[in-house]
Every structure is written in C-alpha cells, then in structure tokens.
Design a protein around this motif. Structure first.
Motif: not given
Length: 325
Positions: A1-19
């Motif tokens: 099964m394929d995997t979607t990787i979200l690599k993010v520098t921990e911090g605020g929600m904007n970091n997650y949205f960008k990724v």
C-alpha cells in the motif's frame, strides 16, 4: 500500500498547511484545507485563539497510509496538546513505535517540539484528532494560573513527551466541536468556544494527575536509554534479568527504570522479558529444528512443564503445536 508523507518542521498550523498544499497540489481556502476523492477525504482546519495559540482540527479517511514526519524545531517553549477523538495512529520516537488510540490511556499526547516524531495514520480508517499549539508566553497572558503546570511538565524546556487518557467528561465537548466544525452558522465562534473549554479542562486534568503523581513524561535521553535497555535484554534472551543490576548498569534508579519502562512500552520490565522469551521460543519452534525441551532449557527454564504453561498463556497454543508436522 502506498504512503503519503507529510514532512513538516514542528510549529504552528501554517507549517502544516504549506506541506499539505504542496503534497496534495491543492490550495487551502482561508483556514481550511479539504480534499475529497470518492469516499476518501482529508480535512484540516485551524482557528487562531490568540497570538501563538492555535487550534487545529483534523478529519481523515484516506486510501493511503499518511505519515506525518515532524522535524524538531528551535522553540522549546512551544507546546502541542493532541487529543484523539476517533481511530488510532502509530507514533515513532527514535525508531520505537507506539500506538496512540482514542479511548485508551494513550488518547492524549502532550509534547514540545524538541525531538523528531513520526505519526502513521493507517489507510481507510476514520481518524479524528484536534491539537492545541501554544507558547508559554500565550499561556502566561491568557491563563497565568496554568504556568506552574507547564513549568512542571517541561522543566528547563527540555524535550519531553507525555501520554494520558482523555477524561470521559471531555468526550461530549469534543463531539460537539466536530459537529460545529462541519456546520455553517456560527461555526468559528462555536468551535473556539468548545476548544477553549476543552483546553481548560485538559490542563485541569493534567494538574490533578501531577498532584497524584500519576503523570510521567519521558525526556529524549530517557527514550534513548530505554531503547538500549531493551536491546540489552533481547541480546541476553537466554538468561535471566535482575532489574536492580540493569538499573545500576545504566545509571538509573530501579524505581525510575520501572516507571519509565512502563510509560514507554506499556508493560513492566519482567512482563516484557517474559513475552520476549515466548516470542523467541515461537520463532525457534517454528523452524522445526528444535524440540520443546531444547527451546525451554535454552531459554533458561528449569522446568519444561512451567515453560509450556507460560508459552500457552502467552501464545494461546501449546509449544508442541508450533513445530511443523
């Protein structure tokens, strides 16, 4: 099964949205990101409560495994309070995997971003979780009475993590938050209202646990030491263990070793070692190269009937039944 990787520098929600925008090749609309493919979906939204104080809301059931690979940040004074409402994730700290799941003593995860952390959300599973991301300064301004709790949890801003259970009285509020988050009229204000109530109740619950000495976190150095202790036991699987000797070898008190081991592995030192012996016994018997007597004696049992009883208790079958016919 394929995997979607979200690599993010921990911090605020904007970091997650960008990724997620980059990985899914789709833009957020204001404070919401939504992708739908048939019955599968990934929804992420956020609310700014105050400066350096955010609420993130995640709902997903995706056809791929989703791995959130968090890179440690440079803000030890920035904290993350995760509450799982539904489903489970596999969390990996320094290559040691644990399950965090709704309705268990691993349903709430509190940490600062001072160490790498991977979370694997299994495919085709309904998963819902919220996260509060807040700085010490924001807590000092909004809820100064909570500062002693934060300073106890993260003494000297050391990288530390805690697991605990979501109090049952908070489950209703969490359900209501999700209902409001999918509504239209008054959505933002109602989500913020429930979010602040949940955050306050969570901190009060943590305060009570600390007062009863029922909440124990692990520093990243503790994680690394426990992994070495685990390896030491597995490397000596044929012998016996003595917790006092292990504690002395790794320069840790016996009580701290027992407490930290239980915190990380959700099992006592002796239970882990006994279970590891049975896993090794199963592996050897399955090869067909050893008799039950050989395996029992090799793994340190002086009584083969006792070994057989322990094996059946652990594996649900007799050791002789494992040997290929």
């Amino acid at each position: 099964m394929d995997t979607t990787i979200l690599k993010v520098t921990e911090g605020g929600m904007n970091n997650y949205f960008k990724v997620v925008e980059e990985v899914f090749e789709q833009k957020r609309i204001k404070n919401r990101f939504e992708i739908q493919k048939g019955s599968n979906y990934f929804h992420l939204s956020s609310q700014l409560i105050a400066a350096d104080f955010e609420l993130g809301v995640l709902s997903t059931n995706f056809y791929n495994n989703i791995v959130v690979d968090r890179i440690a940040n440079e803000r030890p004074d920035y904290y993350h309070f995760n509450m799982i409402k539904e489903g489970k994730i596999m969390q990996d700290y320094d290559n040691e995997e644990k399950t965090a799941e709704a309705g268990t003593n691993k349903g709430v995860f509190v940490y600062n971003g001072g160490f790498p952390l991977k979370s694997n959300i299994p495919a085709n599973q309904d998963y819902k979780a919220i996260v509060f991301k807040v700085s010490k300064q924001a807590i000092a301004e909004i809820m100064p009475e909570a500062l002693p709790i934060i300073e106890t949890l993260f003494e000297n801003d050391e990288p530390t993590a805690y697991h605990t259970q979501l109090p049952i009285e908070m489950e209703r509020l969490l359900t209501e938050l999700y209902e409001f988050n999918s509504g239209i009229f008054g959505k933002n204000t109602m989500v913020l209202s429930r979010g602040l109530e949940l955050f306050t109740m969570l901190l009060n619950s943590i305060k009570q646990l600390l007062e009863k000495d029922e909440l124990h976190g692990l520093h990243i150095d503790d994680y690394n030491r426990l992994l070495l202790i685990k390896k030491e036991m597995l490397d000596n699987i044929e012998g016996k263990i003595n917790v006092e000797e292990i504690a002395k070898q790794f320069a840790i008190s016996k009580s701290k070793l027992q407490r930290d081991f239980k915190t990380l592995f959700d099992i006592s030192v002796y239970q882990f070692f006994a279970q590891a012996k049975m896993d090794e016994a199963y592996r050897r018997l399955k090869t067909g190269k050893f008799t039950v007597m050989q395996v029992g004696y090799d793994l340190g049992y002086n009584s083969i009937p006792k070994f057989s009883i322990m094996f059946k208790k652990n594996k649900g079958i007799n050791p002789s039944d494992v040997i290929p016919g």
